[in-house]
Design a protein around this motif. Sequence first.
Motif, PDB file in Angstrom:
ATOM      1  N   VAL A 273      71.438  63.329  18.559  1.00  0.00           N
ATOM      2  CA  VAL A 273      70.728  63.794  17.109  1.00  0.00           C
ATOM      3  C   VAL A 273      69.570  62.896  16.949  1.00  0.00           C
ATOM      4  O   VAL A 273      69.626  61.739  17.254  1.00  0.00           O
ATOM      5  CB  VAL A 273      71.797  63.971  16.169  1.00  0.00           C
ATOM      6  CG1 VAL A 273      72.958  64.595  16.178  1.00  0.00           C
ATOM      7  CG2 VAL A 273      72.362  62.646  15.684  1.00  0.00           C
ATOM      8  N   GLY A 274      68.673  63.305  16.305  1.00  0.00           N
ATOM      9  CA  GLY A 274      67.526  62.627  15.742  1.00  0.00           C
ATOM     10  C   GLY A 274      66.244  62.844  16.647  1.00  0.00           C
ATOM     11  O   GLY A 274      66.435  63.057  17.741  1.00  0.00           O
TER      12      GLY A 274
ATOM     13  N   LEU B 188      73.299  72.379  10.444  1.00  0.00           N
ATOM     14  CA  LEU B 188      72.899  71.252  11.357  1.00  0.00           C
ATOM     15  C   LEU B 188      73.743  69.904  10.753  1.00  0.00           C
ATOM     16  O   LEU B 188      74.171  69.358  11.515  1.00  0.00           O
ATOM     17  CB  LEU B 188      71.451  70.907  11.400  1.00  0.00           C
ATOM     18  CG  LEU B 188      70.482  71.775  12.140  1.00  0.00           C
ATOM     19  CD1 LEU B 188      69.231  71.214  12.219  1.00  0.00           C
ATOM     20  CD2 LEU B 188      70.808  72.353  13.487  1.00  0.00           C
ATOM     21  N   ASP B 189      73.702  69.884   9.354  1.00  0.00           N
ATOM     22  CA  ASP B 189      74.706  68.829   8.728  1.00  0.00           C
ATOM     23  C   ASP B 189      76.225  69.014   9.192  1.00  0.00           C
ATOM     24  O   ASP B 189      77.028  68.171   9.668  1.00  0.00           O
ATOM     25  CB  ASP B 189      74.614  68.943   7.321  1.00  0.00           C
ATOM     26  CG  ASP B 189      73.282  68.576   6.759  1.00  0.00           C
ATOM     27  OD1 ASP B 189      72.543  67.906   7.610  1.00  0.00           O
ATOM     28  OD2 ASP B 189      72.936  68.930   5.693  1.00  0.00           O
TER      29      ASP B 189
ATOM     30  N   HIS C  90      69.987  63.956  11.637  1.00  0.00           N
ATOM     31  CA  HIS C  90      69.520  64.674  12.721  1.00  0.00           C
ATOM     32  C   HIS C  90      68.179  64.907  12.659  1.00  0.00           C
ATOM     33  O   HIS C  90      67.437  64.822  13.687  1.00  0.00           O
ATOM     34  CB  HIS C  90      70.386  65.785  12.870  1.00  0.00           C
ATOM     35  CG  HIS C  90      70.372  66.535  11.416  1.00  0.00           C
ATOM     36  ND1 HIS C  90      69.390  67.309  11.006  1.00  0.00           N
ATOM     37  CD2 HIS C  90      71.355  66.901  10.709  1.00  0.00           C
ATOM     38  CE1 HIS C  90      69.602  68.035  10.048  1.00  0.00           C
ATOM     39  NE2 HIS C  90      70.668  67.747   9.595  1.00  0.00           N
TER      40      HIS C  90
ATOM     41  N   VAL D 231      68.661  68.617  16.976  1.00  0.00           N
ATOM     42  CA  VAL D 231      70.043  68.346  17.485  1.00  0.00           C
ATOM     43  C   VAL D 231      70.063  69.127  18.978  1.00  0.00           C
ATOM     44  O   VAL D 231      69.599  70.252  19.269  1.00  0.00           O
ATOM     45  CB  VAL D 231      71.063  69.131  16.787  1.00  0.00           C
ATOM     46  CG1 VAL D 231      72.378  68.844  17.608  1.00  0.00           C
ATOM     47  CG2 VAL D 231      70.926  68.487  15.276  1.00  0.00           C
TER      48      VAL D 231
ATOM     49  N   THR E 136      76.759  68.158  12.930  1.00  0.00           N
ATOM     50  CA  THR E 136      76.584  66.986  13.353  1.00  0.00           C
ATOM     51  C   THR E 136      77.479  65.887  12.283  1.00  0.00           C
ATOM     52  O   THR E 136      77.312  64.586  12.486  1.00  0.00           O
ATOM     53  CB  THR E 136      75.066  66.210  13.024  1.00  0.00           C
ATOM     54  OG1 THR E 136      74.588  66.488  11.831  1.00  0.00           O
ATOM     55  CG2 THR E 136      74.170  67.053  14.270  1.00  0.00           C
TER      56      THR E 136
END
Length: 318
Positions: free
Chosen positions: A78-79, A131-132, A140, A144, A135
């Motif tokens: 992630v990120g 996405l929350d 993120h 992702v 992860t």
Amino acid sequence: MAGNSQRRNRRTSNKKGAQVGSGGKRRRGLEGKGPTPPASARKGHKKNRVANAQAKQAAARRPAPRRGGVKGTSEMVVGRNPVYEALRDGVPAVTLYVQQYIDNDERVRDVLKLAGDRGTINLMEAPRPELDRMTNGLNHQGLVLQVPPYEYAHPDDLLAAADENHEDPLIVALDGVTDPRNLGAIVRSVSAFGGHGVVVPERRAAGMTAGAWKSSAGTAARTPVSRVTNLTRALEGYQKAGLTVVGLAADGEHTVEDLEELDGPVVIVIGSEGKGLGRLVGETCDYRVRISMPGGAESLNAGVAAGIVLYEVARRRA
């Protein structure tokens, strides 16, 4: 009065009579039971007993399932920077999730280009709440990357790789190494110095995560890693196959430079920087060796120690 009605065809019983056209029999009794099964499927028949006996014999001859050759679990990177670095360093990936209406800055464009150049990564657009959820609330930044499960080799596969190349096996086993970056660095050294694979225990040890892939600099794609339930038992299996098990220890009785057994088929066991080799693993080793350090340092990083010993083995074999 009840029961004395004079109406014609009045039913005076709950029992149904014969249906018209049934010949006096009920419909269920007229239904067939299907085709007669073959004799081998009829319980109690001689051919059925023979078939059951043959099935039991076949099951007894079938080899037991191998403990290795398993797959790990999938992982999420992630990120924006971590995803970019994973794609740049060749970490395998299945799907890239991109947040809807994401700010299309330079790093996002670089990530999309790297993923597109591979041609094998699915691009999926997803809302931020999704996405929350994926992860568990990590930051993120709208990107992702899903990394597929690593497929671990069986310990015997490492011996087979050496046999195919007509070489003496050179294997590195790790005991208590928990940093994925160390694992990746060791995989890289094994690949560089002609080793045939790495063995790691299933518990309390690093596995082939995205971080290990990055540290291996792509060599994990061609250097197998085996995960075993019991490292001591795996080492004993290698001993039975004719390999010498050499453990690295600060108080080893021999030095790496002096041990002649490193010239032949060997397993090099490396422990953690802090605790070293575990008791059972240390007792299983045929030899315990140390690396000469004139500078007086107490210990070396596991990845550095592995590189030094592997270089010495490669130098002798050359």
